[in-house]
Design a protein around this motif. Structure first.
Motif, short mmCIF file in Angstrom:
data_model
loop_
_atom_site.label_atom_id
_atom_site.label_comp_id
_atom_site.label_asym_id
_atom_site.label_seq_id
_atom_site.Cartn_x
_atom_site.Cartn_y
_atom_site.Cartn_z
N GLY A 89 0.79 -1.22 0.00
CA GLY A 89 0.00 0.00 0.00
C GLY A 89 0.82 1.27 0.00
O GLY A 89 0.28 2.35 0.23
N LEU A 90 2.12 1.16 -0.26
CA LEU A 90 2.97 2.34 -0.29
C LEU A 90 2.93 2.99 -1.67
O LEU A 90 2.97 2.29 -2.68
CB LEU A 90 4.40 1.96 0.09
CG LEU A 90 4.57 1.61 1.57
CD1 LEU A 90 5.86 0.86 1.83
CD2 LEU A 90 4.51 2.88 2.43
N PRO A 91 2.84 4.31 -1.73
CA PRO A 91 2.70 4.99 -3.02
C PRO A 91 4.01 5.10 -3.76
O PRO A 91 5.09 5.20 -3.16
CB PRO A 91 2.18 6.38 -2.62
CG PRO A 91 2.77 6.61 -1.26
CD PRO A 91 2.80 5.25 -0.59
N LEU A 92 3.93 5.07 -5.07
CA LEU A 92 5.07 5.30 -5.95
C LEU A 92 4.60 6.19 -7.10
O LEU A 92 3.50 6.03 -7.61
CB LEU A 92 5.61 3.98 -6.52
CG LEU A 92 6.38 3.06 -5.58
CD1 LEU A 92 6.59 1.70 -6.25
CD2 LEU A 92 7.72 3.68 -5.20
N TRP A 175 14.93 9.59 -6.71
CA TRP A 175 14.87 10.32 -5.45
C TRP A 175 13.43 10.69 -5.07
O TRP A 175 13.02 10.53 -3.93
CB TRP A 175 15.72 11.57 -5.54
CG TRP A 175 15.78 12.39 -4.28
CD1 TRP A 175 15.23 13.62 -4.07
CD2 TRP A 175 16.42 12.03 -3.05
NE1 TRP A 175 15.48 14.05 -2.79
CE2 TRP A 175 16.22 13.10 -2.14
CE3 TRP A 175 17.14 10.92 -2.63
CZ2 TRP A 175 16.70 13.08 -0.84
CZ3 TRP A 175 17.63 10.89 -1.32
CH2 TRP A 175 17.42 11.96 -0.46
N GLU A 176 12.63 11.15 -6.06
CA GLU A 176 11.26 11.56 -5.74
C GLU A 176 10.43 10.37 -5.27
O GLU A 176 9.61 10.49 -4.35
CB GLU A 176 10.59 12.24 -6.93
CG GLU A 176 10.55 11.43 -8.21
CD GLU A 176 11.75 11.70 -9.11
OE1 GLU A 176 11.62 11.48 -10.32
OE2 GLU A 176 12.81 12.12 -8.59
N ASP A 177 10.64 9.18 -5.86
CA ASP A 177 9.91 8.00 -5.42
C ASP A 177 10.34 7.58 -4.02
O ASP A 177 9.50 7.20 -3.19
CB ASP A 177 10.13 6.84 -6.39
CG ASP A 177 9.11 6.83 -7.53
OD1 ASP A 177 7.91 6.84 -7.23
OD2 ASP A 177 9.51 6.83 -8.69
N ALA A 178 11.63 7.65 -3.76
CA ALA A 178 12.13 7.27 -2.43
C ALA A 178 11.53 8.17 -1.35
O ALA A 178 11.14 7.70 -0.28
CB ALA A 178 13.65 7.35 -2.41
N ILE A 179 11.42 9.47 -1.63
CA ILE A 179 10.86 10.40 -0.64
C ILE A 179 9.36 10.19 -0.50
O ILE A 179 8.82 10.27 0.61
CB ILE A 179 11.19 11.86 -1.03
CG1 ILE A 179 12.71 12.07 -1.02
CG2 ILE A 179 10.51 12.83 -0.08
CD1 ILE A 179 13.40 11.71 0.29
#
Length: 350
Positions: A89-92, A175-179
């Motif tokens: 359920g984590l967003p990407l 980087w944006e996905d990791a954050i």
């Protein structure tokens, strides 16, 4: 009429044509309908009505494909990396296009391409099996134990332990996905299958995030995990807000305060702002579609009252001398557009 072979995954009905390796009674009928393009073969032995499959969202087809793969595997497949993050359920931002699993041994590692079947508008998701990182070979077996995630349909999928999955995956992400993932962990905000409103999980701490570096596979990965933990914030209220923070930082602007509370002279709370530049009395607001998307919104409310409430809220805040600068997804995919908006609003460079 449903049968024991029917299962619903992410809102998509799936029909199995074998049970314990034995063809079901209606298997010939399902095969005929698949040849006619009325059913889509999601995986060998698992079919979905073509109309429902083609109308479903990409995320729902991805989750249904993972379920179909689990239903047709001889042993429970362990989903890992981006696939496991989505199923947790984590967003990407960059949605995975491949179902990624842990290989039981190096001899079975590799990729499998799925051809688009008759009746399908969209291509099927391919599969990739990857070996366990060598750096994990000395870890206790219990630390690598997979987690069983129960879905709304009543079926279950086996996901790699979340901490191990994050330690392996976060350093590999843009980087944006990791954050986006890290902020969701700190806030506790999760997506949920079948187009339901977002749900909450136990929020992580920054220390929880930073401790992932202890199980990373390389020093470079450990360094990136510590950077991610340092930048992440529990105050981002959506993936769009998290991505906005990354773009604002990349463009070199002064970092805003998050979730600023605006009050009237008598102390009444007028609203909570996504972003706030105190010296400018400037509010920054990310307007994502999900904010207004009815049952799929974070509030779960219908779209029209949400828009009206937002309009009235903005008017009350503006009466206190606050200016607004607003942006959407397109401004994040084309950062120069957001840069121009922030410059016009007078946001200083750091």
């Amino acid at each position: 009429m449903t049968s024991p072979q029917d299962i619903t995954a992410a809102g998509i009905p799936l029909r199995r044509t074998t049970e314990d390796g034995v063809p079901t009674n209606d298997a010939p009928l399902v095969f005929r309908r698949a040849r006619a393009g009325e059913y889509v073969r999601v995986r060998p032995g698992v079919f979905a009505p073509a109309e429902r499959w083609n109308a479903a969202s990409r995320d729902d087809r991805f989750c249904a494909s993972a379920t179909a793969l689990a239903l047709t595997s001889r042993t429970d497949p362990v989903f890992c990396r981006e696939t496991a993050l989505v199923l947790y359920g984590l967003p990407l931002i960059s949605r995975p296009g491949i179902l990624t699993l842990r290989a039981s041994s190096s001899s079975v590692a590799g990729s499998l391409k799925r051809e688009k079947p008759k009746g399908a508008t969209w291509p099927l998701f391919n599969e990739r099996r990857i070996s366990v990182p060598r750096a994990w070979s000395g870890l206790p077996t219990g630390q690598l134990h997979p987690f069983q995630q129960r879905l709304l349909s009543g079926s279950s999928l086996v996901l790699e332990d979340l901490r191990m999955c994050l330690a392996d995956t976060l350093p590999r992400l843009p980087w944006e996905d990791a954050i986006v993932v890290a902020d969701a962990l700190l806030s506790g905000l999760r997506n949920s299958p079948a187009n339901l409103p977002a749900v909450m999980a136990r929020p992580w701490t920054v220390q929880d995030l930073a401790s992932l570096a202890k199980t990373s596979s390389t020093q470079k990965a450990a360094h990136r995990l510590r950077r991610i933990a340092a930048f992440a914030s529990p105050l981002s209220g959506s993936p769009g807000e998290s991505w906005s923070r990354v773009v604002i930082d990349r463009l070199g602007f002064e970092p805003p305060e998050l979730q600023h509370r605006v009050r009237a002279a008598d102390g009444r709370l007028l609203g909570i702002l996504d972003f706030w530049w105190q010296g400018l009395r400037l509010a920054g607001e990310f307007d994502g579609k999900r904010k207004y998307a009815g049952g799929n919104s974070y509030s779960g409310r219908d779209v029209h009252p949400v828009i009206l409430d937002e309009k009235l809220r903005s008017e009350r805040i503006q009466e206190e001398g606050v200016r607004f600068v607003r942006w959407m997804w397109d401004d994040l995919t084309s950062p120069r557009r957001l840069e121009a908006k922030l410059l016009r609003a007078g946001v200083p460079r750091r």
